[in-house]
Design a protein around this motif. Structure first.
Motif, PDB file in Angstrom:
ATOM      1  N   ASP A 126       6.035   6.491   3.469  1.00 15.71           N
ATOM      2  CA  ASP A 126       4.780   6.672   2.728  1.00 15.71           C
ATOM      3  C   ASP A 126       4.665   8.160   2.433  1.00 15.71           C
ATOM      4  O   ASP A 126       4.447   8.975   3.338  1.00 15.71           O
ATOM      5  CB  ASP A 126       3.594   6.188   3.561  1.00 15.71           C
ATOM      6  CG  ASP A 126       2.302   6.205   2.776  1.00 15.71           C
ATOM      7  OD1 ASP A 126       2.235   6.881   1.735  1.00 15.71           O
ATOM      8  OD2 ASP A 126       1.329   5.545   3.215  1.00 15.71           O
ATOM      9  N   THR A 143       2.504   9.917   1.173  1.00 17.83           N
ATOM     10  CA  THR A 143       1.229  10.593   1.455  1.00 17.83           C
ATOM     11  C   THR A 143       1.134  11.024   2.907  1.00 17.83           C
ATOM     12  O   THR A 143       0.259  11.819   3.264  1.00 17.83           O
ATOM     13  CB  THR A 143       0.054   9.660   1.119  1.00 17.83           C
ATOM     14  OG1 THR A 143       0.174   8.478   1.908  1.00 17.83           O
ATOM     15  CG2 THR A 143       0.050   9.298  -0.361  1.00 17.83           C
ATOM     16  N   ASN A 198       1.061   4.206  -2.958  1.00 20.45           N
ATOM     17  CA  ASN A 198       0.932   5.637  -2.666  1.00 20.45           C
ATOM     18  C   ASN A 198       2.135   6.427  -3.185  1.00 20.45           C
ATOM     19  O   ASN A 198       1.992   7.527  -3.758  1.00 20.45           O
ATOM     20  CB  ASN A 198       0.778   5.855  -1.167  1.00 20.45           C
ATOM     21  CG  ASN A 198      -0.521   5.282  -0.642  1.00 20.45           C
ATOM     22  OD1 ASN A 198      -1.466   5.099  -1.409  1.00 20.45           O
ATOM     23  ND2 ASN A 198      -0.564   5.005   0.650  1.00 20.45           N
ATOM     24  N   GLU A 209       1.961   6.774  -6.977  1.00 18.66           N
ATOM     25  CA  GLU A 209       0.944   7.746  -7.378  1.00 18.66           C
ATOM     26  C   GLU A 209       1.420   9.185  -7.133  1.00 18.66           C
ATOM     27  O   GLU A 209       1.163  10.089  -7.960  1.00 18.66           O
ATOM     28  CB  GLU A 209      -0.354   7.470  -6.603  1.00 18.66           C
ATOM     29  CG  GLU A 209      -1.066   6.200  -7.044  1.00 18.66           C
ATOM     30  CD  GLU A 209      -2.310   5.903  -6.214  1.00 18.66           C
ATOM     31  OE1 GLU A 209      -3.097   5.022  -6.627  1.00 18.66           O
ATOM     32  OE2 GLU A 209      -2.491   6.540  -5.144  1.00 18.66           O
ATOM     33  N   GLU A 260       0.835  -1.204   0.000  1.00 15.40           N
ATOM     34  CA  GLU A 260       0.000   0.000   0.000  1.00 15.40           C
ATOM     35  C   GLU A 260       0.871   1.257   0.000  1.00 15.40           C
ATOM     36  O   GLU A 260       0.560   2.238  -0.711  1.00 15.40           O
ATOM     37  CB  GLU A 260      -0.906  -0.021   1.232  1.00 15.40           C
ATOM     38  CG  GLU A 260      -1.892   1.120   1.310  1.00 15.40           C
ATOM     39  CD  GLU A 260      -2.976   1.042   0.253  1.00 15.40           C
ATOM     40  OE1 GLU A 260      -3.600   2.096  -0.044  1.00 15.40           O
ATOM     41  OE2 GLU A 260      -3.207  -0.052  -0.297  1.00 15.40           O
ATOM     42  N   ARG A 261       1.979   1.260   0.735  1.00 14.71           N
ATOM     43  CA  ARG A 261       2.882   2.414   0.737  1.00 14.71           C
ATOM     44  C   ARG A 261       3.530   2.601  -0.636  1.00 14.71           C
ATOM     45  O   ARG A 261       3.697   3.731  -1.118  1.00 14.71           O
ATOM     46  CB  ARG A 261       3.957   2.242   1.815  1.00 14.71           C
ATOM     47  CG  ARG A 261       3.433   2.305   3.223  1.00 14.71           C
ATOM     48  CD  ARG A 261       4.557   2.515   4.231  1.00 14.71           C
ATOM     49  NE  ARG A 261       5.488   1.390   4.257  1.00 14.71           N
ATOM     50  CZ  ARG A 261       5.373   0.342   5.058  1.00 14.71           C
ATOM     51  NH1 ARG A 261       4.324   0.253   5.893  1.00 14.71           N
ATOM     52  NH2 ARG A 261       6.283  -0.611   5.047  1.00 14.71           N
TER      53      ARG A 261
END
Length: 457
Positions: free
Chosen positions: A67, A69, A34, A37, A30-31
């Motif tokens: 991460d 984000t 992110n 993106e 998931e990191r």
């Protein structure tokens, strides 16, 4: 149980650890998504196939801890940082199972996704820009994870052994509490199977095993009583058969040796003994046939009143020959019941013959008046009741309940001097029970006994 616990601990621990580490890798995935993106959004890239492989490698490595984000790092600083050559040659476990694909599904870098693998969509400005593939773990590879699993397995295994030992220590007294009476019951059953019916168990419990001990003692008592009854039954039959056979043998030997002439009177005595023996064998056959279920009944709607009348006609000669007085009370209706006509007539005839045989011809306590037999038939809405009452002699109150037992005869006036075998009333009881009725005996007001038969309509 110990083996099952150890095996389940090993299996569950390994499976749980693999899933835990796999879940940890999914958070890193998931990191990584992110970070990609954020990079594509800053650089204005709308398809992952336009990402430089060196940038991919740096973002993949940074996803281990960062991460973007949540923690902002200028992209130029992140990408300008020198990437260790060693990491390119020896990627970690996560990096070897992650792949980058274009938005058309074309594999750019990494292993091909497996059938059960995960696919994460990469979006830029809410538009699909590519995909990340992830293949789930099947085994532990990191040394720290393997050591942790081994330590936990060691603790669980010895914990299972300790719990098992403690359970054994606590269960041994309980096992003895249950096994000792079971062994006693087993030994008792073995003795019963060997014919020792006097065996009894000590009843010292109030639980289910105590109830089993009680049932065992009841069974043993029943078997012992059955054995005694069988032996008594055989002894009584042997005695009853021996008496007429002895008389026959003695009479025939006396005639053969010339001691007694073969006159009509002597032959008549022999004939009477043969008929007595024949009646005894026939009664024994009737009783035994009923015991083995061979005595069949043909149930129909019959008039009990008419059956009683025919039975009285059958014994009328015997009543007149003995000089007895008969009193008859009949209802107006037919008293129809559901029964076997021939068996009901046999029942009534047996009762009448028994009363005739055991009633004195004259009543000594009533100025030598003739003996009396009263027959009364009563019908109500549910039952038909037959009462046969006779005059002296009577029987003791304690013997009344035994009158319907096989081969039972009192030792007083109503005894063997009348030649009966003691089976007539037993046959009566069998017939009454086959018709779902009841039969009982009591002392009568006339000085003898009163037999009452109640049958359902």
């Amino acid at each position: 149980m110990l083996g099952a616990m150890v095996w389940s601990n090993q299996y569950l621990l390994h499976d749980t650890m693999v899933k835990y580490v796999d879940k940890r890798d999914q958070l890193r995935l998931e990191r990584l998504k992110n970070n990609i993106e954020v990079y594509m959004d800053e650089k204005g890239i709308f398809d992952t196939k336009d990402i430089d492989l060196g940038v991919w490698q740096r973002l993949l490595t940074a996803s281990h801890r960062v991460d973007l984000t949540h923690t902002y790092i200028p992209m130029d600083i992140l990408l300008e940082r020198e990437y260790p050559t060693l990491l390119k040659i020896h990627p970690d476990e996560f990096e070897s199972r992650v792949s980058l694909m274009s938005k058309d599904g074309e594999l750019i870098v990494g292993p091909p996704p497996t059938e059960n693998g995960m696919v994460e969509c990469i979006r830029v400005d809410r538009e699909e820009a590519g995909h990340l593939g992830y293949n789930h773990r099947k085994e532990l590879t990191d040394k720290s994870d393997i050591e942790f699993a081994q330590n936990q397995s060691f603790i669980f295994t010895w914990g299972a052994i300790l719990v098992t030992l403690l359970a054994l220590l606590f269960l041994l007294p309980f096992a003895s509490h249950f096994l000792i009476p079971i062994r006693k019951i087993t030994r008792g059953m073995r003795r019963l199977s060997q014919g020792h019916f006097s065996t009894r168990l000590k009843q010292n419990r109030s639980d289910e095993l105590g109830q089993l001990q009680q049932d065992f003692n009841h069974l043993a008592a029943t078997l012992e009583q059955s054995k005694q009854s069988r032996n008594q039954w055989i002894a009584d039959i042997s005695h009853e058969l021996r008496t007429p056979l002895t008389v026959l043998q003695g009479s025939l030997e006396a005639i053969k040796d010339g001691i007694r002439p073969a006159t009509e009177r002597n032959l008549q005595q022999i004939y009477e003994e043969v008929m007595l023996l024949n009646r005894l064998v026939d009664d024994l056959y009737q009783v035994t046939l009923n015991d083995v279920g061979g005595l069949h009944y043909k149930m129909n709607r019959v008039s009990f009143k008419e059956i009683l009348s025919r039975s009285l006609e059958t014994v009328e000669g015997a009543i007149q020959e003995k000089g007895l007085k008969l009193s008859l009370t009949l209802p107006a209706d037919k008293c129809e019941i559901n029964g076997d006509e021939s068996r009901l007539q046999q029942m009534i005839t047996n009762l009448l013959l028994n009363s005739i045989a055991y009633t004195d011809a004259v009543q000594a306590d009533k100025d030598q008046q003739p003996g009396q037999i009263d027959v009364a038939l009563i019908c109500d809405a549910k039952h038909v009741q037959l009462d046969i009452t006779d005059s002296a002699p009577t029987v003791e109150p304690d013997d009344l309940t035994h009158l319907f037992e096989r081969l039972f005869r009192t030792e007083g006036s109503r005894s063997r001097r009348h030649g009966g075998a003691g089976l007539g009333l037993a046959i009566v009881q069998q017939i009454v029970q086959a018709h779902q009725g009841e039969v009982s005996a009591s002392q009568s007001e006339l000085g003898g006994i009163k037999v009452t038969v109640r049958l359902p309509l």
